[in-house]
Design a protein around this motif. Structure first.
Motif, PDB file in Angstrom:
ATOM      1  N   LEU A 161     -63.796  23.428 -10.897  1.00 22.95           N
ATOM      2  CA  LEU A 161     -64.178  22.950  -9.567  1.00 22.95           C
ATOM      3  C   LEU A 161     -63.058  22.155  -8.918  1.00 22.95           C
ATOM      4  CD1 LEU A 161     -67.889  21.862 -10.159  1.00 22.95           C
ATOM      5  CD2 LEU A 161     -67.042  23.947  -9.090  1.00 22.95           C
ATOM      6  N   LEU A 162     -62.237  21.526  -9.734  1.00 29.47           N
ATOM      7  CA  LEU A 162     -61.097  20.792  -9.200  1.00 29.47           C
ATOM      8  C   LEU A 162     -60.036  21.741  -8.672  1.00 29.47           C
ATOM      9  CD1 LEU A 162     -59.690  17.964  -8.906  1.00 29.47           C
ATOM     10  CD2 LEU A 162     -58.643  18.415 -11.134  1.00 29.47           C
ATOM     11  N   LEU A 163     -59.891  22.901  -9.323  1.00 31.40           N
ATOM     12  CA  LEU A 163     -58.831  23.836  -8.959  1.00 31.40           C
ATOM     13  C   LEU A 163     -59.276  24.930  -7.989  1.00 31.40           C
ATOM     14  CD1 LEU A 163     -57.160  24.310 -12.466  1.00 31.40           C
ATOM     15  CD2 LEU A 163     -56.305  22.961 -10.552  1.00 31.40           C
ATOM     16  N   LEU A 164     -60.587  25.174  -7.882  1.00 32.73           N
ATOM     17  CA  LEU A 164     -61.048  26.237  -7.003  1.00 32.73           C
ATOM     18  C   LEU A 164     -60.678  26.017  -5.535  1.00 32.73           C
ATOM     19  CD1 LEU A 164     -64.507  27.355  -8.406  1.00 32.73           C
ATOM     20  CD2 LEU A 164     -62.410  28.693  -8.259  1.00 32.73           C
ATOM     21  N   PRO A 165     -60.680  24.770  -5.024  1.00 33.96           N
ATOM     22  CA  PRO A 165     -60.205  24.608  -3.639  1.00 33.96           C
ATOM     23  C   PRO A 165     -58.780  25.122  -3.429  1.00 33.96           C
ATOM     24  CG  PRO A 165     -61.406  22.651  -4.314  1.00 33.96           C
ATOM     25  CD  PRO A 165     -61.275  23.520  -5.533  1.00 33.96           C
ATOM     26  N   VAL A 166     -57.942  25.065  -4.464  1.00 32.32           N
ATOM     27  CA  VAL A 166     -56.599  25.646  -4.351  1.00 32.32           C
ATOM     28  C   VAL A 166     -56.713  27.159  -4.212  1.00 32.32           C
ATOM     29  CG1 VAL A 166     -54.330  25.848  -5.431  1.00 32.32           C
ATOM     30  CG2 VAL A 166     -55.666  23.759  -5.734  1.00 32.32           C
ATOM     31  N   PHE A 167     -57.625  27.764  -4.952  1.00 33.51           N
ATOM     32  CA  PHE A 167     -57.864  29.205  -4.836  1.00 33.51           C
ATOM     33  C   PHE A 167     -58.320  29.561  -3.420  1.00 33.51           C
ATOM     34  CE2 PHE A 167     -61.204  32.527  -5.009  1.00 33.51           C
ATOM     35  CZ  PHE A 167     -60.407  33.622  -5.283  1.00 33.51           C
ATOM     36  N   PHE A 168     -59.213  28.749  -2.849  1.00 36.41           N
ATOM     37  CA  PHE A 168     -59.679  29.013  -1.491  1.00 36.41           C
ATOM     38  C   PHE A 168     -58.528  28.886  -0.490  1.00 36.41           C
ATOM     39  CE2 PHE A 168     -63.833  27.106  -3.173  1.00 36.41           C
ATOM     40  CZ  PHE A 168     -64.270  28.342  -3.630  1.00 36.41           C
ATOM     41  N   THR A 169     -57.632  27.937  -0.729  1.00 39.87           N
ATOM     42  CA  THR A 169     -56.503  27.760   0.189  1.00 39.87           C
ATOM     43  C   THR A 169     -55.521  28.922   0.071  1.00 39.87           C
ATOM     44  OG1 THR A 169     -56.718  25.361   0.072  1.00 39.87           O
ATOM     45  CG2 THR A 169     -54.609  26.224   0.838  1.00 39.87           C
ATOM     46  N   VAL A 170     -55.234  29.348  -1.152  1.00 35.31           N
ATOM     47  CA  VAL A 170     -54.363  30.519  -1.334  1.00 35.31           C
ATOM     48  C   VAL A 170     -54.981  31.737  -0.645  1.00 35.31           C
ATOM     49  CG1 VAL A 170     -53.438  32.129  -3.049  1.00 35.31           C
ATOM     50  CG2 VAL A 170     -53.294  29.661  -3.447  1.00 35.31           C
ATOM     51  N   THR A 171     -56.311  31.870  -0.765  1.00 36.19           N
ATOM     52  CA  THR A 171     -57.003  32.942  -0.051  1.00 36.19           C
ATOM     53  C   THR A 171     -56.863  32.765   1.452  1.00 36.19           C
ATOM     54  OG1 THR A 171     -58.631  33.176  -1.840  1.00 36.19           O
ATOM     55  CG2 THR A 171     -59.240  34.047   0.319  1.00 36.19           C
ATOM     56  N   LEU A 215     -57.567  19.087  -1.728  1.00 39.09           N
ATOM     57  CA  LEU A 215     -58.750  18.420  -2.278  1.00 39.09           C
ATOM     58  C   LEU A 215     -59.437  17.557  -1.227  1.00 39.09           C
ATOM     59  CD1 LEU A 215     -57.451  17.386  -5.829  1.00 39.09           C
ATOM     60  CD2 LEU A 215     -58.876  19.342  -5.201  1.00 39.09           C
ATOM     61  N   LEU A 216     -58.661  16.862  -0.413  1.00 34.01           N
ATOM     62  CA  LEU A 216     -59.248  16.025   0.633  1.00 34.01           C
ATOM     63  C   LEU A 216     -59.984  16.886   1.659  1.00 34.01           C
ATOM     64  CD1 LEU A 216     -59.634  13.292   2.020  1.00 34.01           C
ATOM     65  CD2 LEU A 216     -57.407  13.624   3.132  1.00 34.01           C
ATOM     66  N   ALA A 217     -59.341  17.968   2.104  1.00 31.60           N
ATOM     67  CA  ALA A 217     -59.990  18.847   3.070  1.00 31.60           C
ATOM     68  C   ALA A 217     -61.250  19.477   2.487  1.00 31.60           C
ATOM     69  CB  ALA A 217     -59.009  19.937   3.517  1.00 31.60           C
ATOM     70  N   ALA A 218     -61.193  19.886   1.212  1.00 34.17           N
ATOM     71  CA  ALA A 218     -62.359  20.491   0.570  1.00 34.17           C
ATOM     72  C   ALA A 218     -63.514  19.493   0.494  1.00 34.17           C
ATOM     73  CB  ALA A 218     -61.992  20.974  -0.836  1.00 34.17           C
ATOM     74  N   PHE A 219     -63.208  18.246   0.182  1.00 37.77           N
ATOM     75  CA  PHE A 219     -64.250  17.226   0.100  1.00 37.77           C
ATOM     76  C   PHE A 219     -64.915  17.005   1.456  1.00 37.77           C
ATOM     77  CE2 PHE A 219     -65.379  12.735   0.732  1.00 37.77           C
ATOM     78  CZ  PHE A 219     -66.391  12.613  -0.221  1.00 37.77           C
ATOM     79  N   LEU A 220     -64.114  16.880   2.509  1.00 34.15           N
ATOM     80  CA  LEU A 220     -64.650  16.613   3.843  1.00 34.15           C
ATOM     81  C   LEU A 220     -65.487  17.799   4.348  1.00 34.15           C
ATOM     82  CD1 LEU A 220     -61.546  14.900   5.507  1.00 34.15           C
ATOM     83  CD2 LEU A 220     -63.618  13.791   4.623  1.00 34.15           C
ATOM     84  N   PHE A 221     -64.972  19.003   4.170  1.00 37.11           N
ATOM     85  CA  PHE A 221     -65.693  20.172   4.657  1.00 37.11           C
ATOM     86  C   PHE A 221     -66.957  20.434   3.844  1.00 37.11           C
ATOM     87  CE2 PHE A 221     -61.933  20.895   7.073  1.00 37.11           C
ATOM     88  CZ  PHE A 221     -62.243  21.819   8.067  1.00 37.11           C
TER      89      PHE A 221
END
Length: 451
Positions: A308-318, A28-34
């Protein structure tokens, strides 16, 4: 898709829980910064989140000493991250289906119809042909489908995608919604959304079954489920959520009904041989939007915010499946070929159809640039293909890079082809002055940009 692993002791389970919690916090932190960095350079926030997911994998973090991706996201924690990713994905797909409006398809002119179908058909054919050419380079041990059919169908489908919500955000930010080409692009992309999800469902059915009996079972199950949704579930939801009901406007009740329904629908389509995303998408499409918006409009917004809270986890799994450093010479050729074919297919399909329909050269060029934008929708298709074994890891990586580049290049290319602002038509003399449109709440901006 369920993931089974060895049973963990209480101490091991607590340890994995801690690792998952810390991992999600980092994501979540990385997703926010990027995403903040992406918005600073006039890119949709979701593009920053996708890049963050790739950066946390072997493509960037893995280049540092110490195997940081393996340390932060160890194998024991990844099944739990995958569950969170799938949950975020089905919640997101409910929102896609809920916002789907078939009114875009009704009464479209020859111009829009020709642009819509040609910018799907040409990329599909070119993508399928590219898969045939690249097939000898694919790692057959990673493929679960026989022959070239699976890769060809999935590559063709992925090439034909246009990310409608990301495109809408780009058009609004550029002020192109006031121009005819912006309206044509939006309606064409909406039509392509309908076509793409229909084609993807058919492709999944073809490549995920073995034998005529299995194919027939999946087709019959899908048709039966669709009929149940339309003939039973939709009227039942309309009755339960009607404004006349005593519980109308009770947000917790509406929230439970919608979440339970979308999760159950996702489970059904997963069981009959389709991917879980289709069930959530179809449930969102049949949900009585007029009733919900009249009594509890905040509930779909809450579901979107959860996704939207969980999609960054999806991007990381990808991102954990994307390894740019491991592409090699053949992988680099795959990247160049997929980007070239994706751009040529979308651009030529849209530009050629627009020119044949009478549009000018600059308008046709801008339309081709707009419809070449992809995004999260592309990643959904690619993850379905990877999970079904229709793509290997190198082709998957090449296609993820293509999805990123085709979306990131949209803004800079539009800046090189500015369009004159079309004056708004004067209102009739007898008409009352139209009230100024209410500004869209800021909370919707992130939701629009996320797809």
């Amino acid at each position: 898709m369920s993931t089974h692993g060895p049973a963990l002791s209480a101490g091991e389970s607590a340890g994995v829980t801690g690792i998952v919690l810390v991992g999600v916090a980092l994501v979540l932190l990385a997703a926010f910064l990027f995403s903040a960095a992406a918005q600073r350079v006039r890119q949709p926030a979701v593009m920053g989140e996708i890049v963050a997911g790739i950066a946390l994998g072997p493509s960037l973090l893995g280049l540092l000493p110490g195997d940081l991706p393996g340390l932060l996201f160890p194998p024991a924690a990844r099944p739990y991250l995958e569950v969170l990713a799938q949950l975020g994905l089905v919640l997101f797909m409910f929102g896609v289906g809920y916002q789907l409006s078939l009114s875009h398809v009704k009464g479209v002119g020859r111009h829009i119809a020709l642009v819509s179908f040609s910018s799907v058909a040409l990329p599909f054919v070119m993508g399928a042909a590219l898969a045939v050419l690249l097939y000898p380079w694919l790692d057959k041990s990673q493929l679960k489908t026989d022959g070239m059919l699976g890769p060809a169908l999935f590559l063709g489908t992925a090439m034909s995608i246009t990310a409608f919500p990301v495109l809408a955000r780009i058009i609004i930010e550029r002020g192109l919604q006031k121009h005819r080409v912006g309206a044509v692009a939006l309606v064409s992309a909406a039509i392509q959304d309908v076509i793409a999800w229909t084609v993807l469902a058919a492709v999944v059915t073809v490549v995920s079954v073995s034998g005529l009996w299995s194919l027939g079972r999946t087709v019959v199950g899908a048709v039966a489920f669709g009929l149940v949704l339309v003939l039973v579930v939709r009227p039942a939801l309309a009755w339960v959520l009607a404004p006349a009901r005593p519980w109308a406007g009770n947000a917790p009740t509406v929230h439970v009904v919608l979440c339970s329904g979308l999760l159950a629908s996702a489970w059904v389509t997963d069981e009959i041989g389709l991917h879980a995303v289709f069930g959530a998408f179809l449930f969102g499409a049949v949900a009585p939007r007029r009733h919900i918006d009249a009594t509890a409009p905040e509930v779909p917004e809450r579901i979107d915010q959860t996704s939207l809270l969980l999609l960054p986890v999806f991007f990381t799994v990808t991102g954990l499946s994307v390894d740019l450093a491991g592409l090699g010479a053949q992988g680099l050729v795959m990247v160049l070929a997929t980007v070239a074919v994706a751009c040529a297919g979308k651009f030529l399909g849209a530009l050629g159809a627009a020119r044949l329909s009478g549009s000018g050269g600059r308008e046709s060029t801008v339309l081709g640039i707009l419809l070449n934008a992809r995004g999260l929708t592309e990643l959904v298709v690619l993850n379905v293909g990877l999970s079904l074994g229709a793509l290997d890891s190198r082709l998957f990586t090449a296609m993820v890079v293509m999805a990123l580049l085709t979306t990131l290049m949209t803004g800079p290319l539009l800046s090189r082809f500015p369009l004159p602002v079309e004056p708004a038509p004067a209102p009739p003399l007898s008409a009352e002055p139209a009230p100024a449109p209410a500004p869209r709440p800021a909370k919707h901006a992130r939701k629009d940009a996320a797809r």
